[in-house]
Design an enzyme around this catalytic site. Sequence first.
Site, PDB file in Angstrom:
ATOM      1  N   ARG A  75       3.476  -4.305   9.417  1.00 19.17           N
ATOM      2  CA  ARG A  75       4.217  -3.558   8.502  1.00 19.17           C
ATOM      3  C   ARG A  75       5.719  -3.807   8.536  1.00 19.17           C
ATOM      4  NH1 ARG A  75       1.163   2.688   9.563  1.00 19.17           N
ATOM      5  NH2 ARG A  75      -0.969   1.769   9.449  1.00 19.17           N
ATOM      6  N   HIS A 111      -9.303   2.518  -1.650  1.00 17.16           N
ATOM      7  CA  HIS A 111      -8.438   3.782  -1.311  1.00 17.16           C
ATOM      8  C   HIS A 111      -7.423   3.988  -2.575  1.00 17.16           C
ATOM      9  CE1 HIS A 111      -8.593   2.613   3.197  1.00 17.16           C
ATOM     10  NE2 HIS A 111      -9.519   3.208   2.997  1.00 17.16           N
ATOM     11  N   HIS A 168       0.742   4.800   2.087  1.00 16.33           N
ATOM     12  CA  HIS A 168       0.531   5.424   3.277  1.00 16.33           C
ATOM     13  C   HIS A 168       0.284   6.858   3.327  1.00 16.33           C
ATOM     14  CE1 HIS A 168      -0.250   1.648   6.054  1.00 16.33           C
ATOM     15  NE2 HIS A 168       0.049   0.978   4.806  1.00 16.33           N
ATOM     16  N   HIS A 226     -11.781   0.739   2.138  1.00 19.07           N
ATOM     17  CA  HIS A 226     -10.641   0.003   1.899  1.00 19.07           C
ATOM     18  C   HIS A 226     -11.136  -1.489   0.726  1.00 19.07           C
ATOM     19  CE1 HIS A 226      -6.953  -2.370   1.371  1.00 19.07           C
ATOM     20  NE2 HIS A 226      -7.780  -3.453   1.852  1.00 19.07           N
ATOM     21  N   HIS A 257       3.419  -5.385   3.766  1.00 20.90           N
ATOM     22  CA  HIS A 257       2.769  -5.927   5.120  1.00 20.90           C
ATOM     23  C   HIS A 257       3.353  -7.531   5.288  1.00 20.90           C
ATOM     24  CE1 HIS A 257       0.070  -2.563   6.366  1.00 20.90           C
ATOM     25  NE2 HIS A 257       0.466  -2.088   5.268  1.00 20.90           N
ATOM     26  N   HIS A 263      -3.905   4.338   5.292  1.00 18.52           N
ATOM     27  CA  HIS A 263      -3.664   4.298   3.676  1.00 18.52           C
ATOM     28  C   HIS A 263      -4.190   5.726   3.142  1.00 18.52           C
ATOM     29  CE1 HIS A 263      -4.567  -0.320   3.376  1.00 18.52           C
ATOM     30  NE2 HIS A 263      -3.345  -0.065   4.013  1.00 18.52           N
ATOM     31  N   ASP A 289      -4.403   1.773  -2.137  1.00 13.92           N
ATOM     32  CA  ASP A 289      -4.471   0.279  -2.442  1.00 13.92           C
ATOM     33  C   ASP A 289      -4.135  -0.293  -3.616  1.00 13.92           C
ATOM     34  OD1 ASP A 289      -6.050   0.367   0.155  1.00 13.92           O
ATOM     35  OD2 ASP A 289      -8.072   0.006  -0.955  1.00 13.92           O
ATOM     36  N   HIS A 302       0.762  -1.160   0.100  1.00 12.56           N
ATOM     37  CA  HIS A 302      -0.049   0.059   0.004  1.00 12.56           C
ATOM     38  C   HIS A 302       0.892   1.382  -0.044  1.00 12.56           C
ATOM     39  CE1 HIS A 302      -2.414  -2.910   2.364  1.00 12.56           C
ATOM     40  NE2 HIS A 302      -2.949  -2.761   1.449  1.00 12.56           N
TER      41      HIS A 302
END
Length: 200
Positions: free
Chosen positions: A189, A127, A94, A118, A172, A110, A130, A92
Amino acid sequence: MKEYRIYLLLFIAVLIVAACQHRPKEPEMREQVKQDEAIEVDKESNEVKPFEVELMDQEGVEVGTATFVEDEDGVHIAVNAHHLIPGEHGFHIHEKGICETPDFESAGGHYNPEGKEHGFDNPRGPHAGDMENLEVNEDGIVEQLVINNQITLEKGKPNSLFTDEGTALMIHSNPDDYVSQPAGNAGERVACGVISKKKK
């Protein structure tokens, strides 16, 4: 004797003319002009040049890079990373350009300038940050191209990655299920990179 001198003079004259005709040209100056013209074209172009983001793990050790470039179909992100756990990993963008170890919570949630939910499988999503999961090989290496058509590298746009707070790229520990809130149940993360054009 006179005829001999005449022939000799004619022979010398022929050599001089031939030498003048075969005198080498000076390509260096022409080549320099072409290079200068090419430089001018690059300066006038609005093309966004590729830039690289360093990815670091929870201990602050560099584990790879991601190269960004914008094209007609969106922003291309070429990931080249190593020392990751094999399998699928959520991937993702952020909302904050801060990667503080060990948990990278400093990067916030995000990137979501349009206020959506999401997930690609969510009718109210996704998002802007995403992206599809990364596939890490058995040797812990991933080389994958991801295209995100919801973002831009152009400053000043509502969906630009270059905000006042900056943005970050995140890997992640688990795969993103593309529907769970707020982050696809993607787990910890494990790698983070600040998205910036500034030279280090």
